[in-house]
Design a protein around this motif. Sequence first.
Motif, PDB file in Angstrom:
ATOM      1  N   TRP A   1       0.872  -1.185   0.000  1.00  0.00           N
ATOM      2  CA  TRP A   1       0.000   0.000   0.000  1.00  0.00           C
ATOM      3  C   TRP A   1       0.902   1.226   0.000  1.00  0.00           C
ATOM      4  O   TRP A   1       1.485   1.582   1.021  1.00  0.00           O
ATOM      5  CB  TRP A   1      -0.890  -0.030   1.247  1.00  0.00           C
ATOM      6  N   HIS A   2       1.056   1.847  -1.158  1.00  0.00           N
ATOM      7  CA  HIS A   2       2.005   2.955  -1.323  1.00  0.00           C
ATOM      8  C   HIS A   2       1.551   3.796  -2.520  1.00  0.00           C
ATOM      9  O   HIS A   2       1.137   3.243  -3.542  1.00  0.00           O
ATOM     10  CB  HIS A   2       3.405   2.360  -1.583  1.00  0.00           C
ATOM     11  N   PRO A   3       1.637   5.137  -2.427  1.00  0.00           N
ATOM     12  CA  PRO A   3       1.154   5.988  -3.525  1.00  0.00           C
ATOM     13  C   PRO A   3       1.846   5.748  -4.867  1.00  0.00           C
ATOM     14  O   PRO A   3       1.242   5.954  -5.918  1.00  0.00           O
ATOM     15  CB  PRO A   3       1.445   7.415  -3.034  1.00  0.00           C
ATOM     16  N   ASN A   4       3.120   5.320  -4.838  1.00  0.00           N
ATOM     17  CA  ASN A   4       3.878   5.179  -6.081  1.00  0.00           C
ATOM     18  C   ASN A   4       3.964   3.739  -6.582  1.00  0.00           C
ATOM     19  O   ASN A   4       4.735   3.431  -7.485  1.00  0.00           O
ATOM     20  CB  ASN A   4       5.279   5.763  -5.911  1.00  0.00           C
ATOM     21  N   ILE A   5       3.172   2.853  -5.971  1.00  0.00           N
ATOM     22  CA  ILE A   5       3.151   1.442  -6.369  1.00  0.00           C
ATOM     23  C   ILE A   5       1.687   1.033  -6.517  1.00  0.00           C
ATOM     24  O   ILE A   5       0.889   1.275  -5.610  1.00  0.00           O
ATOM     25  CB  ILE A   5       3.861   0.558  -5.312  1.00  0.00           C
ATOM     26  N   SER A   6       1.339   0.428  -7.633  1.00  0.00           N
ATOM     27  CA  SER A   6      -0.046   0.026  -7.851  1.00  0.00           C
ATOM     28  C   SER A   6      -0.445  -1.064  -6.860  1.00  0.00           C
ATOM     29  O   SER A   6       0.227  -2.089  -6.754  1.00  0.00           O
ATOM     30  CB  SER A   6      -0.228  -0.496  -9.282  1.00  0.00           C
TER      31      SER A   6
ATOM     32  N   VAL B   1      -5.784   6.272  -5.622  1.00  0.00           N
ATOM     33  CA  VAL B   1      -6.562   6.049  -4.402  1.00  0.00           C
ATOM     34  C   VAL B   1      -5.653   6.138  -3.172  1.00  0.00           C
ATOM     35  O   VAL B   1      -5.973   6.808  -2.190  1.00  0.00           O
ATOM     36  CB  VAL B   1      -7.285   4.672  -4.447  1.00  0.00           C
ATOM     37  N   VAL B   2      -4.504   5.482  -3.248  1.00  0.00           N
ATOM     38  CA  VAL B   2      -3.563   5.495  -2.121  1.00  0.00           C
ATOM     39  C   VAL B   2      -3.010   6.907  -1.928  1.00  0.00           C
ATOM     40  O   VAL B   2      -2.907   7.396  -0.801  1.00  0.00           O
ATOM     41  CB  VAL B   2      -2.413   4.485  -2.339  1.00  0.00           C
ATOM     42  N   ALA B   3      -2.679   7.580  -3.022  1.00  0.00           N
ATOM     43  CA  ALA B   3      -2.128   8.939  -2.940  1.00  0.00           C
ATOM     44  C   ALA B   3      -3.141   9.887  -2.285  1.00  0.00           C
ATOM     45  O   ALA B   3      -2.768  10.716  -1.442  1.00  0.00           O
ATOM     46  CB  ALA B   3      -1.754   9.433  -4.328  1.00  0.00           C
ATOM     47  N   LYS B   4      -4.411   9.749  -2.646  1.00  0.00           N
ATOM     48  CA  LYS B   4      -5.455  10.602  -2.070  1.00  0.00           C
ATOM     49  C   LYS B   4      -5.547  10.364  -0.561  1.00  0.00           C
ATOM     50  O   LYS B   4      -5.627  11.307   0.229  1.00  0.00           O
ATOM     51  CB  LYS B   4      -6.793  10.310  -2.759  1.00  0.00           C
ATOM     52  N   GLN B   5      -5.510   9.082  -0.170  1.00  0.00           N
ATOM     53  CA  GLN B   5      -5.566   8.760   1.254  1.00  0.00           C
ATOM     54  C   GLN B   5      -4.336   9.329   1.975  1.00  0.00           C
ATOM     55  O   GLN B   5      -4.450   9.879   3.067  1.00  0.00           O
ATOM     56  CB  GLN B   5      -5.637   7.241   1.456  1.00  0.00           C
TER      57      GLN B   5
END
Length: 195
Positions: free
Chosen positions: A77-82, A126-130
């Motif tokens: 779970w990371h903004p730069n990894i799908s 989604v992760v980046a927004k969170q």
Amino acid sequence: MIDFARVQKELQECGKDVEGSGIRVAPKSDATLARLVGTIPGPIGTPYEGGVFQIDITLPDGYPFEPPKMQFSTKVWHPNISSQSGAICLDILKDQWSPALTLKTALLSVQALLSAPEPDDPQDAVVAKQYLKDYQTFISTARYWTETFAKTSSRGIEEKVQKLVEMGFPEAQARTTLESVGGDENLALEKLCSG
């Protein structure tokens, strides 16, 4: 054409410093050096701490003049990894690659990315927004995913070794192979059968 002599040398270099860096690179099978598996430990002081992350590496024909193709096979779970495919958004794996870089430096950069997410250039919106809107929930989710997908308990390893021994493989070989693939019993079985 892939420079396999260089790849061999890079694998040996990686092997010399496994204790210090925790970073491993091994062939996915004995058949080719174009498909590799990298393993990186989660950085200390991050929600990924204590996890061991596997990365599939495919070397293009132009390696080392073209970047290796890397993607996480361990869910993260990371903004730069799908969170779906494991695709990594990192400049050195694209237009900032240089033949002076190695598989190990690329994996170190991926590990550094775990420590310093760049939510403004996300792979997973989604992760980046969170990450930007609810940082505490992001941290909790990242920790949960690390616990669930990236941690192998020693008891789990013992069970996997036992399973491989029951299939007829020597215990020492089963243990070494499991360790070389980060505890993934399917990869270990593949490796043992092809070896």
